[in-house]
Write a protein that holds these residues in place. Structure first.
Motif, PDB file in Angstrom:
ATOM      1  N   UNK A   1       0.819  -1.217   0.000  1.00  4.99           N
ATOM      2  CA  UNK A   1       0.000   0.000   0.000  1.00  4.99           C
ATOM      3  C   UNK A   1       0.850   1.263   0.000  1.00  4.99           C
ATOM      4  N   UNK A   2       2.037   1.186   0.658  1.00  2.00           N
ATOM      5  CA  UNK A   2       2.873   2.377   0.733  1.00  2.00           C
ATOM      6  C   UNK A   2       3.440   2.766  -0.627  1.00  2.00           C
ATOM      7  N   UNK A   3       3.381   1.853  -1.601  1.00  2.00           N
ATOM      8  CA  UNK A   3       3.917   2.147  -2.925  1.00  2.00           C
ATOM      9  C   UNK A   3       2.897   2.793  -3.856  1.00  2.00           C
ATOM     10  N   UNK A   4       1.639   2.834  -3.438  1.00  2.00           N
ATOM     11  CA  UNK A   4       0.605   3.438  -4.270  1.00  2.00           C
ATOM     12  C   UNK A   4       0.650   4.965  -4.168  1.00  2.00           C
ATOM     13  N   UNK A   5       0.390   5.628  -5.273  1.00  2.00           N
ATOM     14  CA  UNK A   5       0.207   7.075  -5.244  1.00  2.00           C
ATOM     15  C   UNK A   5      -1.056   7.387  -4.428  1.00  2.00           C
TER      16      UNK A   5
ATOM     17  N   UNK B   1      11.396  12.406 -13.476  1.00  2.00           N
ATOM     18  CA  UNK B   1      11.144  10.971 -13.636  1.00  2.00           C
ATOM     19  C   UNK B   1      11.353  10.547 -15.088  1.00  2.00           C
ATOM     20  N   UNK B   2      10.827  11.351 -16.012  1.00  2.00           N
ATOM     21  CA  UNK B   2      10.958  11.045 -17.441  1.00  2.00           C
ATOM     22  C   UNK B   2      12.432  11.043 -17.848  1.00  2.00           C
TER      23      UNK B   2
ATOM     24  N   UNK C   1      12.369   6.478  -9.325  1.00  2.00           N
ATOM     25  CA  UNK C   1      11.223   7.352  -9.586  1.00  2.00           C
ATOM     26  C   UNK C   1      10.008   7.028  -8.732  1.00  2.00           C
ATOM     27  N   UNK C   2      10.016   5.890  -8.035  1.00  2.00           N
ATOM     28  CA  UNK C   2       8.869   5.516  -7.210  1.00  2.00           C
ATOM     29  C   UNK C   2       9.085   5.866  -5.737  1.00  2.00           C
ATOM     30  N   UNK C   3      10.244   6.374  -5.411  1.00  4.22           N
ATOM     31  CA  UNK C   3      10.549   6.683  -4.019  1.00  4.22           C
ATOM     32  C   UNK C   3       9.961   8.043  -3.626  1.00  4.22           C
ATOM     33  N   UNK C   4       9.917   8.318  -2.334  1.00  2.00           N
ATOM     34  CA  UNK C   4       9.393   9.609  -1.888  1.00  2.00           C
ATOM     35  C   UNK C   4      10.292  10.735  -2.381  1.00  2.00           C
ATOM     36  N   UNK C   5       9.762  11.948  -2.353  1.00  2.00           N
ATOM     37  CA  UNK C   5      10.457  13.080  -2.949  1.00  2.00           C
ATOM     38  C   UNK C   5      11.895  13.240  -2.445  1.00  2.00           C
TER      39      UNK C   5
ATOM     40  N   UNK D   1      15.382  12.623  -4.582  1.00  2.00           N
ATOM     41  CA  UNK D   1      16.333  13.723  -4.776  1.00  2.00           C
ATOM     42  C   UNK D   1      17.745  13.300  -4.396  1.00  2.00           C
ATOM     43  N   UNK D   2      17.872  12.632  -3.267  1.00  2.00           N
ATOM     44  CA  UNK D   2      19.185  12.161  -2.805  1.00  2.00           C
ATOM     45  C   UNK D   2      19.765  11.145  -3.775  1.00  2.00           C
TER      46      UNK D   2
END
Length: 239
Positions: A1-5, A68-69, A107-111, A115-116
């Protein structure tokens, strides 16, 4: 569930709640857990609506999508060189690909984590891996990835958007509560199945499992994981 937008996350829980509504939760001894779970849904829906109305959230999401693109394009460019006819270039691509795989699906990780990770990728590509990047003519990709990541960071750090950040914070608080309530419900079902046998709960369990599989498959297809898992990156040709 944590991986869903956020929106698919809410839709998943809404669908589970609809399934619960088709069963006699009182007879199944699930009434209290199910009620607590369903009472949290309006809170997440409210947080989503506030986020959707936020101009800052939309701009931030657009900036994130842009990087992401670029990140996906860079990885695809590296991967396409794994089968290069020039053995030296194929080996260079393999080295870059091996490093990128250590970062997972960036690209699926939190902001903040994304960034890191992108900063680390750019540092590696301009440092130790610079000769391989130059050999494969990927320098412009690295520069674009760095620029997109910096643009996202600048937007995220802008002080004028502090109020919108409070909206994001509300979502970050509500989501874990809803997930926790769902897991508590699932754990209770498991315990009751062990205690009373599966017959009374089988239909409910099957319906929830079907939803989990549906959303998991949709998420994997969106990320391209299904296609990626079907193709193992080839080994570079021997020198």
């Amino acid at each position: 569930m944590e991986n869903l937008k956020n929106e698919p996350h809410f839709h998943f829980h809404s669908d589970v709640n609809k399934v619960l509504g088709k069963h006699d939760t009182k007879a199944l001894n699930l009434e209290t857990a199910a009620l607590h779970y369903s009472n949290l849904l309006p809170l997440e829906n409210e947080a989503i609506q506030l986020m959707l109305k936020s101009t800052y959230t939309q701009r931030l999401a657009t900036a994130d999508q842009t990087r992401d693109i670029t990140e996906n394009g860079f990885e695809m460019s590296v991967k396409s060189n794994l089968m290069h006819f020039d053995p030296e270039k194929a080996l260079a691509a393999q080295r870059l690909w091996t490093f990128l795989q250590t970062k997972g699906n960036v690209t699926k990780k939190d902001y903040n984590t994304e960034t890191i990770d992108i900063n680390n990728i750019v540092t590696e590509m301009r440092g130790k891996s610079a000769p391989d990047v130059a050999l494969l003519n990927l320098t412009e990709w690295v520069d674009k990835l760095d620029a997109d990541n910096r643009a996202f960071t600048a937007l995220k750090d802008d002080r004028e958007f502090e109020d919108s950040e409070k909206t994001n914070l509300r979502m970050k608080q509500v989501r874990p509560q809803l997930d926790k309530a769902f897991r508590a419900l699932a754990d209770r079902i498991d315990a009751l199945v062990l205690l009373n046998g599966p017959s009374a709960y089988q239909a409910l369990v099957n319906q929830i499992n079907t939803l989990v599989e549906k959303y998991d498959l949709t998420m994997q297809q969106h990320l391209g994981r299904v296609q990626a898992s079907e193709t193992t990156p080839p080994a570079p040709p021997a020198r």
